[in-house]
Design a protein around this motif. Structure first.
Motif, PDB file in Angstrom:
ATOM      1  N   GLU A   1     -11.043  20.784   3.882  1.00 34.30           N
ATOM      2  CA  GLU A   1     -11.462  22.128   4.393  1.00 34.30           C
ATOM      3  C   GLU A   1     -12.153  22.117   5.744  1.00 34.30           C
ATOM      4  OE1 GLU A   1     -10.945  24.855   2.880  1.00 34.30           O
ATOM      5  OE2 GLU A   1     -10.585  24.301   1.069  1.00 34.30           O
ATOM      6  N   GLU A   2     -11.474  22.956   6.448  1.00 34.51           N
ATOM      7  CA  GLU A   2     -11.713  22.962   8.097  1.00 34.51           C
ATOM      8  C   GLU A   2     -11.995  24.576   8.072  1.00 34.51           C
ATOM      9  OE1 GLU A   2      -8.852  21.197  10.432  1.00 34.51           O
ATOM     10  OE2 GLU A   2      -9.098  19.212   9.367  1.00 34.51           O
ATOM     11  N   PRO A   3     -12.952  24.769   9.234  1.00 34.58           N
ATOM     12  CA  PRO A   3     -13.438  26.314   9.471  1.00 34.58           C
ATOM     13  C   PRO A   3     -12.161  26.393  10.370  1.00 34.58           C
ATOM     14  CG  PRO A   3     -14.886  24.592  10.487  1.00 34.58           C
ATOM     15  CD  PRO A   3     -14.004  23.889   9.499  1.00 34.58           C
ATOM     16  N   LYS A   4     -11.661  27.914   9.983  1.00 35.48           N
ATOM     17  CA  LYS A   4     -10.588  28.386  10.647  1.00 35.48           C
ATOM     18  C   LYS A   4     -11.200  29.418  11.573  1.00 35.48           C
ATOM     19  CE  LYS A   4      -6.183  30.480   9.429  1.00 35.48           C
ATOM     20  NZ  LYS A   4      -5.364  31.213   8.570  1.00 35.48           N
ATOM     21  N   GLU A   5     -11.960  30.209  11.113  1.00 37.47           N
ATOM     22  CA  GLU A   5     -12.422  31.419  12.049  1.00 37.47           C
ATOM     23  C   GLU A   5     -13.869  31.803  11.702  1.00 37.47           C
ATOM     24  OE1 GLU A   5     -11.032  35.901  13.095  1.00 37.47           O
ATOM     25  OE2 GLU A   5      -9.652  34.652  11.818  1.00 37.47           O
ATOM     26  N   ILE A   6     -14.505  32.254  12.545  1.00 35.51           N
ATOM     27  CA  ILE A   6     -16.033  32.711  12.300  1.00 35.51           C
ATOM     28  C   ILE A   6     -15.982  34.229  12.273  1.00 35.51           C
ATOM     29  CG2 ILE A   6     -18.251  33.067  13.213  1.00 35.51           C
ATOM     30  CD1 ILE A   6     -18.366  30.450  14.137  1.00 35.51           C
ATOM     31  N   LEU A   7     -16.188  34.903  10.903  1.00 34.30           N
ATOM     32  CA  LEU A   7     -16.046  36.548  10.692  1.00 34.30           C
ATOM     33  C   LEU A   7     -17.091  37.312  11.128  1.00 34.30           C
ATOM     34  CD1 LEU A   7     -13.971  36.214   7.461  1.00 34.30           C
ATOM     35  CD2 LEU A   7     -13.198  36.302  10.006  1.00 34.30           C
ATOM     36  N   ASP A   8     -18.361  36.606  11.197  1.00 34.07           N
ATOM     37  CA  ASP A   8     -19.478  37.434  11.178  1.00 34.07           C
ATOM     38  C   ASP A   8     -20.562  36.430  11.455  1.00 34.07           C
ATOM     39  OD1 ASP A   8     -21.273  39.576  11.339  1.00 34.07           O
ATOM     40  OD2 ASP A   8     -20.820  40.413   9.246  1.00 34.07           O
ATOM     41  N   ARG A   9     -21.918  37.248  11.696  1.00 30.77           N
ATOM     42  CA  ARG A   9     -22.917  36.321  12.084  1.00 30.77           C
ATOM     43  C   ARG A   9     -24.211  37.171  11.753  1.00 30.77           C
ATOM     44  NH1 ARG A   9     -24.713  32.745  16.926  1.00 30.77           N
ATOM     45  NH2 ARG A   9     -27.017  33.388  17.147  1.00 30.77           N
ATOM     46  N   LYS A  10     -25.350  36.773  11.289  1.00 36.46           N
ATOM     47  CA  LYS A  10     -26.478  37.340  10.848  1.00 36.46           C
ATOM     48  C   LYS A  10     -27.668  36.493  10.954  1.00 36.46           C
ATOM     49  CE  LYS A  10     -26.253  37.089   5.946  1.00 36.46           C
ATOM     50  NZ  LYS A  10     -26.260  38.053   4.494  1.00 36.46           N
ATOM     51  N   VAL A  11     -28.971  37.085  11.082  1.00 37.49           N
ATOM     52  CA  VAL A  11     -30.082  36.041  11.276  1.00 37.49           C
ATOM     53  C   VAL A  11     -30.731  36.475  10.017  1.00 37.49           C
ATOM     54  CG1 VAL A  11     -32.464  35.682  12.397  1.00 37.49           C
ATOM     55  CG2 VAL A  11     -30.161  36.508  13.716  1.00 37.49           C
ATOM     56  N   HIS A  12     -30.950  35.546   9.108  1.00 31.29           N
ATOM     57  CA  HIS A  12     -31.842  35.386   8.022  1.00 31.29           C
ATOM     58  C   HIS A  12     -33.369  35.033   8.389  1.00 31.29           C
ATOM     59  CE1 HIS A  12     -32.478  35.414   3.618  1.00 31.29           C
ATOM     60  NE2 HIS A  12     -33.345  34.179   3.922  1.00 31.29           N
ATOM     61  N   LYS A  13     -34.404  36.046   8.043  1.00 32.04           N
ATOM     62  CA  LYS A  13     -35.765  35.728   8.328  1.00 32.04           C
ATOM     63  C   LYS A  13     -36.410  35.190   7.109  1.00 32.04           C
ATOM     64  CE  LYS A  13     -35.813  39.120  12.169  1.00 32.04           C
ATOM     65  NZ  LYS A  13     -36.358  40.264  12.683  1.00 32.04           N
ATOM     66  N   THR A  14     -37.218  34.221   7.193  1.00 36.24           N
ATOM     67  CA  THR A  14     -38.009  33.728   6.207  1.00 36.24           C
ATOM     68  C   THR A  14     -39.484  33.746   6.912  1.00 36.24           C
ATOM     69  OG1 THR A  14     -37.702  31.545   6.924  1.00 36.24           O
ATOM     70  CG2 THR A  14     -36.381  32.421   5.172  1.00 36.24           C
TER      71      THR A  14
ATOM     72  N   LEU B   1     -23.401  32.085   9.784  1.00 35.17           N
ATOM     73  CA  LEU B   1     -22.222  32.410  10.018  1.00 35.17           C
ATOM     74  C   LEU B   1     -21.383  32.710   8.649  1.00 35.17           C
ATOM     75  CD1 LEU B   1     -21.666  30.025  12.804  1.00 35.17           C
ATOM     76  CD2 LEU B   1     -22.453  32.077  13.023  1.00 35.17           C
ATOM     77  N   LYS B   2     -20.385  33.902   8.816  1.00 36.74           N
ATOM     78  CA  LYS B   2     -19.464  33.963   7.903  1.00 36.74           C
ATOM     79  C   LYS B   2     -18.105  33.275   8.269  1.00 36.74           C
ATOM     80  CE  LYS B   2     -17.670  37.335   4.680  1.00 36.74           C
ATOM     81  NZ  LYS B   2     -17.739  38.626   4.098  1.00 36.74           N
ATOM     82  N   VAL B   3     -18.103  32.033   7.476  1.00 36.75           N
ATOM     83  CA  VAL B   3     -16.588  31.365   7.884  1.00 36.75           C
ATOM     84  C   VAL B   3     -15.485  31.449   7.063  1.00 36.75           C
ATOM     85  CG1 VAL B   3     -15.923  28.918   8.338  1.00 36.75           C
ATOM     86  CG2 VAL B   3     -18.451  29.494   8.753  1.00 36.75           C
ATOM     87  N   LEU B   4     -14.452  31.539   7.631  1.00 37.66           N
ATOM     88  CA  LEU B   4     -13.123  31.591   7.090  1.00 37.66           C
ATOM     89  C   LEU B   4     -12.480  30.230   7.144  1.00 37.66           C
ATOM     90  CD1 LEU B   4     -10.752  33.204   5.579  1.00 37.66           C
ATOM     91  CD2 LEU B   4      -9.915  33.377   8.080  1.00 37.66           C
ATOM     92  N   TRP B   5     -12.299  29.769   5.929  1.00 37.37           N
ATOM     93  CA  TRP B   5     -11.918  28.193   5.673  1.00 37.37           C
ATOM     94  C   TRP B   5     -10.441  28.306   5.810  1.00 37.37           C
ATOM     95  CZ3 TRP B   5     -15.425  24.735   6.318  1.00 37.37           C
ATOM     96  CH2 TRP B   5     -16.923  25.119   6.039  1.00 37.37           C
ATOM     97  N   SER B   6      -9.817  27.128   6.254  1.00 39.81           N
ATOM     98  CA  SER B   6      -8.434  26.993   5.865  1.00 39.81           C
ATOM     99  C   SER B   6      -8.082  26.997   4.557  1.00 39.81           C
ATOM    100  CB  SER B   6      -8.045  25.631   6.734  1.00 39.81           C
ATOM    101  OG  SER B   6      -8.826  24.690   6.034  1.00 39.81           O
ATOM    102  N   ASN B   7      -6.883  27.245   4.413  1.00 41.99           N
ATOM    103  CA  ASN B   7      -6.133  27.503   3.073  1.00 41.99           C
ATOM    104  C   ASN B   7      -6.888  28.579   2.127  1.00 41.99           C
ATOM    105  OD1 ASN B   7      -4.439  25.183   3.914  1.00 41.99           O
ATOM    106  ND2 ASN B   7      -6.090  23.745   3.113  1.00 41.99           N
ATOM    107  N   HIS B   8      -7.799  29.434   2.449  1.00 41.53           N
ATOM    108  CA  HIS B   8      -8.278  30.469   1.871  1.00 41.53           C
ATOM    109  C   HIS B   8      -8.185  31.885   2.356  1.00 41.53           C
ATOM    110  CE1 HIS B   8     -10.510  27.750  -0.785  1.00 41.53           C
ATOM    111  NE2 HIS B   8     -10.586  26.855   0.162  1.00 41.53           N
ATOM    112  N   ASN B   9      -8.502  32.727   1.737  1.00 44.53           N
ATOM    113  CA  ASN B   9      -8.235  34.352   2.037  1.00 44.53           C
ATOM    114  C   ASN B   9      -9.357  34.609   2.726  1.00 44.53           C
ATOM    115  OD1 ASN B   9      -5.595  34.120   0.980  1.00 44.53           O
ATOM    116  ND2 ASN B   9      -6.475  34.982  -1.151  1.00 44.53           N
TER     117      ASN B   9
END
Length: 131
Positions: free
Chosen positions: A91-104, A112-120
């Motif tokens: 499984e390899e990352p294909k594209e970064i779709l989105d980015r957000k900061v999670h505060k704790t 990062l929202k990652v689109l993986w190879s061989n996935h929708n």
């Protein structure tokens, strides 16, 4: 009459009813035979009720019919996936779709929202940026 009393011909001896004054019952062959007949009768009634419920459920399910209507515009795309000797694939990352900061309390994590190879796109996952 509660089911225990119907099956065994006496009240339940659970702690709930210990305060009742229950006389000891001497069981003879006739009393045992009567109990067996009561149990048989109760089981017949329970089986009849279950059969009625099952029959009603079957009738309700028979009314539903499914029919496939083909749509020539909907065509599945065939994707070839290369497998290694262990029948696995990388499984390899294909594209970064989105980015957000999670505060704790301890700080912030960039996700990062990652689109993986061989996935929708629907199967994209949120991953920490450091990974």
């Amino acid at each position: 009459m509660v089911p225990f009393e119907a099956l065994y011909g006496r009240k339940c001896m659970s702690p709930v009813c210990w305060d009742d004054n229950i006389d000891a019952v001497v069981l003879g062959p006739q009393m045992v035979q009567d109990m067996v007949e009561q149990v048989h009768f109760i089981r017949q009634k329970m089986k009849a009720a279950q059969d009625r419920q099952k029959g009603d459920a079957d009738l309700h399910h028979m009314d539903i019919e499914f029919e496939y209507v083909s749509d020539p515009s909907y065509v599945l795309e065939v994707v070839n996936i290369e497998l290694d000797e262990a029948l696995t694939y990388a499984e390899e990352p294909k594209e970064i779709l989105d980015r957000k900061v999670h505060k704790t309390r301890n700080g912030e994590t960039i996700l990062l929202k990652v689109l993986w190879s061989n996935h929708n796109v629907e199967e994209a996952t949120w991953e920490p940026e450091r990974q």
